[in-house]
Design an enzyme around this catalytic site. Structure first.
Site, short mmCIF file in Angstrom:
data_model
loop_
_atom_site.label_atom_id
_atom_site.label_comp_id
_atom_site.label_asym_id
_atom_site.label_seq_id
_atom_site.Cartn_x
_atom_site.Cartn_y
_atom_site.Cartn_z
N ASP A 238 30.10 37.29 44.32
CA ASP A 238 31.16 37.16 42.97
C ASP A 238 32.15 37.78 42.26
OD1 ASP A 238 32.27 34.98 41.94
OD2 ASP A 238 31.44 34.66 40.40
N GLU B 253 36.88 40.66 43.88
CA GLU B 253 38.47 41.02 43.77
C GLU B 253 38.11 42.47 44.16
OE1 GLU B 253 36.76 38.65 42.32
OE2 GLU B 253 36.98 36.68 44.34
N ASP C 49 36.62 29.25 42.68
CA ASP C 49 37.20 28.28 41.50
C ASP C 49 37.62 27.47 41.77
OD1 ASP C 49 34.76 29.49 40.33
OD2 ASP C 49 36.45 30.13 38.95
O1 MIG Z 1 34.03 33.17 36.60
O2 MIG Z 1 28.68 33.01 37.81
O3 MIG Z 1 33.66 31.53 41.35
O4 MIG Z 1 31.98 29.65 41.71
O5 MIG Z 1 29.80 29.67 39.30
C1 MIG Z 1 32.75 32.41 35.85
C2 MIG Z 1 29.85 32.59 37.02
C3 MIG Z 1 32.31 33.40 37.39
C4 MIG Z 1 33.53 32.06 39.55
C5 MIG Z 1 32.50 31.33 40.73
C6 MIG Z 1 32.21 30.50 40.41
C7 MIG Z 1 30.36 30.75 39.08
C8 MIG Z 1 31.05 31.73 38.11
N1 MIG Z 1 31.64 32.79 38.38
#
Ligand code: MIG
Length: 815
Positions: free
Chosen positions: A405, A408, A482
């Protein structure tokens, strides 16, 4: 006394500068240098490289010699230059392959591609660049032009009238129609006009843009930094473009079967007890599930490669217990490494220079979950290997999947990402983050995939990523970030994931039920019904939202979800077969109708229904309190999956869809393959495969065929030939049906004794099946040889031993 400071330029008001866009001017000369054609204009040149008869690359260059290195998106083995005959006259240079002609107009440097019949496929009118390093080109657009691809983008299927930017971005609440840049950047545009389709792939990892909105009769493709390096990919069908693009940038690696099961996630399951309880609940309730995700709270103050000592004190024990239930965990790993001199990963990273730095040597620090953090420079193989190796921490615990995650990379600051002047070492060819940005996430997932593979003794790893660039499909599945628990977002997941599939991302899906905001009983039902037919199938929700595990809304809802999640497991042989096809030829698991019916004017922008493979039509309900919807059936005859009702295609029908039904249709004369209902993909049981043949006819012109791929579902043995392929064929004989099957290859032996055929809703009734005894449905289920009628559905079920030599059966039609 004032200094010259007094007359600093910005004190004179804003600096107005008219940007002059330069063009290469007329063609002055051309030459062949080894296998590269270099065409020089007055002010710049374009290098042309033919990769085969259907794909060529054009790279704008300044100076004497073009630099023809590529980004990691392009597979080296697909990038071998070929020579083709060139003809030159006063006005033109013409290259001819066995399929296309590339024509360069000398005076204007206009570039045109025609097929051998002389039809114009593509025309690039103007190539230009500005003094700030941006480049762009303009292409002809027709009144009947339609656009697809571009990976993960919001809005509808056809991108005509839209403009998009590629700059991997973590936006909160991102799935709005006007958002131009999301987490992934796949700069592939498929342009379809008339009966022709081609692709343009701009291989640029900085910011790029595709504008099909602003110029009326033209569309533009541009980038704000780096090289204008573009690939023309020929059709003529969109399917050809997808196959060729994925030959160029790679195809998915066949995932382990468990990773295409149902996954349950939440931000976050907070402790070991909760995770175990969750797994037990799935099993007690007989709701199939393969994976539980651990979101950021599993870590020790968000330090990657750790477990929280208080809430997850015994990860090993937890994982072993889950293992007995057939549940795996997939933990999240973000790129940010907490700045903490007592933290081993950080220490090692600093001491061995693994973190991204400014040119002057300072480490770039940004704030993310763990607080101030440093970011590994995955562009450097040395660092990628280090990172990959760190995953031994997880594989030693038996973990085989990782969730990437925030790659980017997302940073909590104004630009939402790294400073543009951070450097990426890039194995000795350093580049700025500005030029490299869109690759960062992919290189993280590549390092993760390779590290896991290294430590998994021949088992297939699973990586899930949020960010990526062209080629990411080789390393990871992609989820769409998200979204929110809005009906609109459920609906938008269709065009988004369909276009991702056309852009090489065959293994993709949204958070089922919606991530942010609060889901509802109906939304969860409808979204799950749709989601179990998406390639990637995970229910995930955010902290502070209503719970959305399958039992969160009472028994009726739970019952429907059990059925549909179960359906995904029963359909596993079929879905897995489509994953094999995606690895083999690049075609996506779910497809927009336009891919299979490119001449049908009703489907150019149809994206509230889709195809699973080429023969199963899925029409989700995506509005609340709705028990009917209109469904478009393309040409041919379609059978309602639920009750066998026959519909002639080429028209819209009104489908009844009470809450427990999602309209589904199977094309008459085609097969699907089902297996037993399992609670998890690797549950051991007799794996009788059932070939369902829909709408069989006794008439002589009836034929149907299908090939099912099978292997062990978890190791790489299939790459050494350990798989089987069983071909099934049905032919009308005038007085019945001839069914035959044989193994094309049989190096893998599935755990089963029997094969089953189900003639679903045949257009005739059977009198006799090759002398086999007619038995009851129960006897059939017990594994006996014979045939039975399913009174309810009219199906004819046949069961025979699964012999390696294959077999043949004559089904005689009664009256
Ligand atoms: O914005 O790790 O898209 O799936 O649960 C928070 C916490 C960071 C973003 C991910 C989301 C995940 C969340 N992360």
């Amino acid at each position: 006394m004032e200094s010259s400071e007094a007359i600093r330029p910005e004190k004179m008001g804003p600096l107005v500068m008219t940007e002059t866009w330069n063009t290469p001017g007329s063609v002055e000369s051309w030459e062949r240098s080894e296998s590269i054609y270099i065409v020089r204009g007055e002010r710049a040149g374009i290098a042309f490289v033919f990769l085969n008869d259907e794909i060529f690359r054009m790279k704008l260059f300044h100076g004497q010699v073009p630099d023809l290195t590529t980004t990691p998106a392009v597979l080296a083995e697909s990038c071998i230059p070929h020579l083709f005959p060139v003809e030159e006259d006063e006005d033109q240079l013409v290259f001819t392959t066995s399929c296309i002609r590339l024509i360069i107009e000398k005076t204007s440097f206009l570039i045109r591609v025609e097929n051998l019949a002389g039809e114009v496929i593509m025309q690039q009118n103007l190539t230009s660049w500005n003094p700030r390093g941006a480049s762009h080109a303009e292409y002809d657009m027709q009144p009947d032009s339609h656009f697809y691809g571009l990976g993960e983008k919001s809005s509808f299927l056809d991108k005509r009238g839209e403009r998009y930017t590629n700059w991997n971005t973590d936006v909160f609440a991102p799935h709005l129609p006007e958002i131009e840049a999301l987490y992934e950047s796949i700069p592939l545009l498929i342009h379809m006009h008339g009966e022709l389709a081609y692709g343009l792939f701009l291989d640029n990892t900085g910011r790029s843009d595709f504008d099909m909105r602003s110029h009326g009769v033209a569309f533009t493709v541009g980038c704000s930094t780096g090289a204008y390096d573009i690939y023309f990919i020929n059709g003529p069908e969109m399917k050809d473009v997808v196959k060729r693009y994925t030959a160029l940038t790679g195809r998915i690696a066949l995932p382990p079967k468990w990773s295409i099961g149902y996954h349950q996630s939440r931000y976050s399951y907070m402790n070991q007890q909760e995770v175990l309880q969750l797994a037990r609940t799935f099993r007690e309730k007989n709701i199939p599930c393969d994976v539980i995700y651990l979101d950021i709270h599993y870590m020790d103050e968000y330090r990657v490669f750790t477990f929280d000592p208080v809430n997850f004190p015994e990860p090993q024990k937890m994982i072993a217990e889950l293992g007995e239930l057939g549940v795996r965990i997939v933990p999240i790993v973000d790129p940010g490494v907490k700045k903490d001199p007592k933290y081993e990963v950080y220490k090692e990273g600093v001491l061995n220079k693994h973190f991204c730095r400014k040119l002057e040597g300072d480490i770039f620090f940004g704030e993310v979950w763990p607080g101030i953090s440093a970011f590994p420079d995955f562009s450097d193989s040395r660092t990628a290997e280090w990172w990959g190796d760190l995953h031994k921490y997880y594989t030693d615990l038996g973990i085989q999947g990782i969730w990437n995650d925030m790659n980017e990379p997302a940073v909590f600051n104004e630009s939402k990402t790294m400073d543009l002047d951070v450097m990426h070492f890039n194995d000795g060819r350093p580049v700025t983050h500005e030029e490299y940005h869109n690759l960062y996430g992919m290189m993280m997932s590549k390092a993760t995939y390779e590290g896991l593979a290294e430590h998994m003794a021949g088992e297939r790893p699973f990586v899930l990523t949020r960010a990526g660039y062209a080629g990411i499909q080789r390393y990871a599945a992609v989820w769409t970030g998200d979204n929110r628990s809005f009906w609109e977002h459920m609906a938008m997941a269709m065009p988004m994931v369909l276009n991702m599939g056309l852009s090489g991302l065959a293994f993709a899906g949204p958070d089922i039920g919606g991530f942010a905001h609060h889901t509802s009983a109906q939304l969860l039902v409808r979204w799950t019904q749709m989601g179990v037919f998406f390639p990637y199938c995970r229910n995930h929700s955010s902290i502070g939202t209503l719970r959305q595990e399958p039992w969160s809304f009472g028994e009726e809802v739970e019952g429907i979800l059990r059925e549909f999640i179960g359906l995904r497991y029963r359909w596993m042989p079929h879905i897995y077969n489509l994953f094999h096809e995606a690895e083999d030829c690049g075609l996506p698991v779910i497809r927009p109708l336009i891919l299979e019916y490119p001449r049908d004017p009703h489907v150019t922008n149809l994206c509230d229904q889709f195809l699973l493979g080429d023969n199963v039509l899925i029409a989700p309900v995506y509005r609340p309190d709705t028990d009917h919807r209109s469904v478009y059936l393309p040409e041919g005859c379609w059978l309602d999956y639920w009750d066998g009702e026959v519909h002639e295609g080429g028209k819209h029908i009104l489908a009844a869809a009470p809450l427990h039904i999602m309209p589904m249709y199977v094309k008459a004369g085609s097969f699907t393959a089902e297996g037993p209902l399992k609670q998890y993909a690797q549950e051991e049981m007799e794996e009788t495969v059932i070939f369902h043949l829909y709408g069989a006819k006794a008439e002589k012109d009836f034929t149907a065929s299908f090939t099912l791929y099978e292997d062990d579902g978890h190791s790489f043995a299939y790459r050494k030939g350990a798989y089987s392929q069983i071909a099934v064929e049905a032919k009308g004989t005038g007085d019945g049906l001839l069914l035959n099957w044989f193994y094309k290859t049989d190096a893998y032996k599935p755990p089963r004794e029997m094969l089953r055929f189900a003639l679903c809703y045949p257009f005739f009734s059977a009198d006799d099946v090759d002398g086999l005894p007619e038995i009851s449905l129960d006897e059939l289920k017990e594994g006996r040889k014979g045939w039975a009628r399913n009174g309810k559905s009219g199906a004819i079920l046949i069961q025979v031993p699964d012999e390696r030599s294959g077999g043949e059966l004559r089904i005689r039609a009664g009256n």
